[in-house]
Design a protein around this motif. Structure first.
Motif, PDB file in Angstrom:
ATOM      1  N   THR A  33      13.801   3.331   3.752  1.00  0.00           N
ATOM      2  CA  THR A  33      15.001   2.774   4.354  1.00  0.00           C
ATOM      3  C   THR A  33      15.435   1.497   3.659  1.00  0.00           C
ATOM      4  N   LEU A  34      14.489   0.723   3.205  1.00  0.00           N
ATOM      5  CA  LEU A  34      14.841  -0.525   2.536  1.00  0.00           C
ATOM      6  C   LEU A  34      15.114  -0.333   1.049  1.00  0.00           C
ATOM      7  N   VAL A  35      14.543   0.678   0.443  1.00  0.00           N
ATOM      8  CA  VAL A  35      14.706   0.892  -0.993  1.00  0.00           C
ATOM      9  C   VAL A  35      15.782   1.923  -1.294  1.00  0.00           C
ATOM     10  N   TRP A  36      15.856   3.000  -0.527  1.00  0.00           N
ATOM     11  CA  TRP A  36      16.846   4.070  -0.655  1.00  0.00           C
ATOM     12  C   TRP A  36      16.751   4.868  -1.951  1.00  0.00           C
ATOM     13  N   ASP A  37      15.680   4.732  -2.676  1.00  0.00           N
ATOM     14  CA  ASP A  37      15.461   5.536  -3.869  1.00  0.00           C
ATOM     15  C   ASP A  37      14.088   6.175  -3.711  1.00  0.00           C
ATOM     16  N   LYS A  38      14.047   7.497  -3.648  1.00  0.00           N
ATOM     17  CA  LYS A  38      12.795   8.185  -3.320  1.00  0.00           C
ATOM     18  C   LYS A  38      11.675   7.899  -4.307  1.00  0.00           C
ATOM     19  N   GLU A  39      11.986   7.896  -5.595  1.00  0.00           N
ATOM     20  CA  GLU A  39      10.949   7.647  -6.599  1.00  0.00           C
ATOM     21  C   GLU A  39      10.407   6.221  -6.490  1.00  0.00           C
ATOM     22  N   GLU A  40      11.307   5.287  -6.356  1.00  0.00           N
ATOM     23  CA  GLU A  40      10.867   3.897  -6.226  1.00  0.00           C
ATOM     24  C   GLU A  40      10.104   3.699  -4.922  1.00  0.00           C
ATOM     25  N   ALA A  41      10.565   4.338  -3.865  1.00  0.00           N
ATOM     26  CA  ALA A  41       9.864   4.245  -2.582  1.00  0.00           C
ATOM     27  C   ALA A  41       8.460   4.827  -2.710  1.00  0.00           C
ATOM     28  N   ARG A  42       8.352   5.951  -3.394  1.00  0.00           N
ATOM     29  CA  ARG A  42       7.040   6.571  -3.608  1.00  0.00           C
ATOM     30  C   ARG A  42       6.109   5.621  -4.372  1.00  0.00           C
ATOM     31  N   ASP A  43       6.657   4.954  -5.400  1.00  0.00           N
ATOM     32  CA  ASP A  43       5.860   3.995  -6.169  1.00  0.00           C
ATOM     33  C   ASP A  43       5.386   2.840  -5.288  1.00  0.00           C
ATOM     34  N   ILE A  44       6.294   2.312  -4.484  1.00  0.00           N
ATOM     35  CA  ILE A  44       5.948   1.173  -3.628  1.00  0.00           C
ATOM     36  C   ILE A  44       4.909   1.587  -2.587  1.00  0.00           C
ATOM     37  N   VAL A  45       5.070   2.766  -2.010  1.00  0.00           N
ATOM     38  CA  VAL A  45       4.080   3.246  -1.038  1.00  0.00           C
ATOM     39  C   VAL A  45       2.715   3.380  -1.717  1.00  0.00           C
ATOM     40  N   SER A  46       2.690   3.944  -2.915  1.00  0.00           N
ATOM     41  CA  SER A  46       1.424   4.100  -3.642  1.00  0.00           C
ATOM     42  C   SER A  46       0.779   2.744  -3.938  1.00  0.00           C
ATOM     43  N   GLU A  47       1.585   1.808  -4.412  1.00  0.00           N
ATOM     44  CA  GLU A  47       1.068   0.471  -4.697  1.00  0.00           C
ATOM     45  C   GLU A  47       0.557  -0.202  -3.430  1.00  0.00           C
ATOM     46  N   THR A  48       1.264   0.025  -2.339  1.00  0.00           N
ATOM     47  CA  THR A  48       0.863  -0.554  -1.048  1.00  0.00           C
ATOM     48  C   THR A  48      -0.478   0.014  -0.604  1.00  0.00           C
ATOM     49  N   ILE A  49      -0.632   1.319  -0.701  1.00  0.00           N
ATOM     50  CA  ILE A  49      -1.884   1.957  -0.296  1.00  0.00           C
ATOM     51  C   ILE A  49      -3.043   1.438  -1.146  1.00  0.00           C
ATOM     52  N   LEU A  50      -2.826   1.357  -2.454  1.00  0.00           N
ATOM     53  CA  LEU A  50      -3.869   0.864  -3.350  1.00  0.00           C
ATOM     54  C   LEU A  50      -4.254  -0.569  -3.001  1.00  0.00           C
ATOM     55  N   ALA A  51      -3.252  -1.432  -2.832  1.00  0.00           N
ATOM     56  CA  ALA A  51      -3.539  -2.834  -2.507  1.00  0.00           C
ATOM     57  C   ALA A  51      -4.251  -2.946  -1.155  1.00  0.00           C
ATOM     58  N   ALA A  52      -3.806  -2.152  -0.195  1.00  0.00           N
ATOM     59  CA  ALA A  52      -4.433  -2.189   1.133  1.00  0.00           C
ATOM     60  C   ALA A  52      -5.883  -1.724   1.052  1.00  0.00           C
ATOM     61  N   TYR A  53      -6.140  -0.712   0.266  1.00  0.00           N
ATOM     62  CA  TYR A  53      -7.505  -0.206   0.131  1.00  0.00           C
ATOM     63  C   TYR A  53      -8.394  -1.212  -0.597  1.00  0.00           C
ATOM     64  N   GLU A  54      -7.858  -1.805  -1.657  1.00  0.00           N
ATOM     65  CA  GLU A  54      -8.649  -2.760  -2.432  1.00  0.00           C
ATOM     66  C   GLU A  54      -9.071  -3.970  -1.611  1.00  0.00           C
ATOM     67  N   HIS A  55      -8.235  -4.349  -0.659  1.00  0.00           N
ATOM     68  CA  HIS A  55      -8.525  -5.540   0.154  1.00  0.00           C
ATOM     69  C   HIS A  55      -8.769  -5.172   1.618  1.00  0.00           C
ATOM     70  N   PHE A  56      -9.244  -3.982   1.843  1.00  0.00           N
ATOM     71  CA  PHE A  56      -9.447  -3.457   3.188  1.00  0.00           C
ATOM     72  C   PHE A  56     -10.383  -4.337   4.029  1.00  0.00           C
ATOM     73  N   GLU A  57     -11.320  -5.004   3.374  1.00  0.00           N
ATOM     74  CA  GLU A  57     -12.267  -5.853   4.103  1.00  0.00           C
ATOM     75  C   GLU A  57     -11.573  -7.018   4.811  1.00  0.00           C
ATOM     76  N   LYS A  58     -10.405  -7.392   4.339  1.00  0.00           N
ATOM     77  CA  LYS A  58      -9.683  -8.527   4.928  1.00  0.00           C
ATOM     78  C   LYS A  58      -9.125  -8.207   6.315  1.00  0.00           C
ATOM     79  N   VAL A  59      -9.005  -6.939   6.634  1.00  0.00           N
ATOM     80  CA  VAL A  59      -8.469  -6.544   7.933  1.00  0.00           C
ATOM     81  C   VAL A  59      -9.575  -6.698   8.968  1.00  0.00           C
ATOM     82  N   LYS A  60      -9.464  -7.733   9.748  1.00  0.00           N
ATOM     83  CA  LYS A  60     -10.489  -8.030  10.752  1.00  0.00           C
ATOM     84  C   LYS A  60     -10.317  -7.187  12.011  1.00  0.00           C
TER      85      LYS A  60
END
Length: 177
Positions: A33-60
């Motif tokens: 909804t904020l990006v409106w470009d499916k490919e770019e949205a897919r990239d951002i979602v992927s980057e988000t998942i990776l970053a969230a997983y890499e720093h998963f320990e920070k989620v208390k």
């Protein structure tokens, strides 16, 4: 020892996926909804998942995982926006001249108008509207994410809808003239 490390990593992956899977669709809708470009949205979602997983320990607190994902995604989008502004020779004028090969050009035009109208909203109204209408967050969740009261969120949603309506009515009026 190696087996123990693999077991720990597998357990970590399982915990992450248990938290992430129910939130996947909401994250995708938020970004699209904020990006409106499916490919770019897919990239951002992927980057988000990776970053969230890499720093998963920070989620208390696991209840905060949704907010954690949305915060990461928002930062990723902001970084991309800044980079694109600096690097992209593509302009809105070129975009308007690009040929539309879609079988449903009217729908694409309506989506483009909605996107432009939402983009014209002040950030303080745009974000709650997108979170509520497109990402499916509740008013309570948006309040927690935005550090607002629930009444504050409701107020911003009402104002966002009013302004969006005025923007869209104005653009329709301009086209009629």
């Amino acid at each position: 020892m190696k087996l123990r490390t693999e077991d720990i990593e597998n357990e970590r992956k399982a915990k992450f996926m248990t938290l992430y899977n129910p939130l996947h669709e909401r994250l995708v809708r938020f970004v699209q909804t904020l990006v409106w470009d499916k490919e770019e949205a897919r990239d951002i979602v992927s980057e988000t998942i990776l970053a969230a997983y890499e720093h998963f320990e920070k989620v208390k607190h696991h209840e905060a995982f949704l907010y954690y994902l949305f915060t990461i995604a928002k930062r990723k989008m902001n970084r991309r926006y800044v980079q694109q502004k600096r690097q992209s020779p593509w302009t809105d004028e070129l975009n308007d001249k690009a040929e539309d090969t879609s079988p449903d050009a009217l729908k694409k035009l309506q989506i483009k108008e909605l996107k432009e109208a939402i983009a014209h909203l002040p950030e303080k109204y745009r974000e709650p509207l997108v979170l509520f209408e497109f990402s499916g967050l509740t008013i309570k969740e948006i309040a927690e994410l935005s550090n607002l009261t629930e009444n504050g969120v409701k107020s911003r949603l009402v104002r966002a809808r009013q302004q969006l309506s005025e923007i869209l009515d104005g653009s329709l009026h301009e086209k009629a003239i």
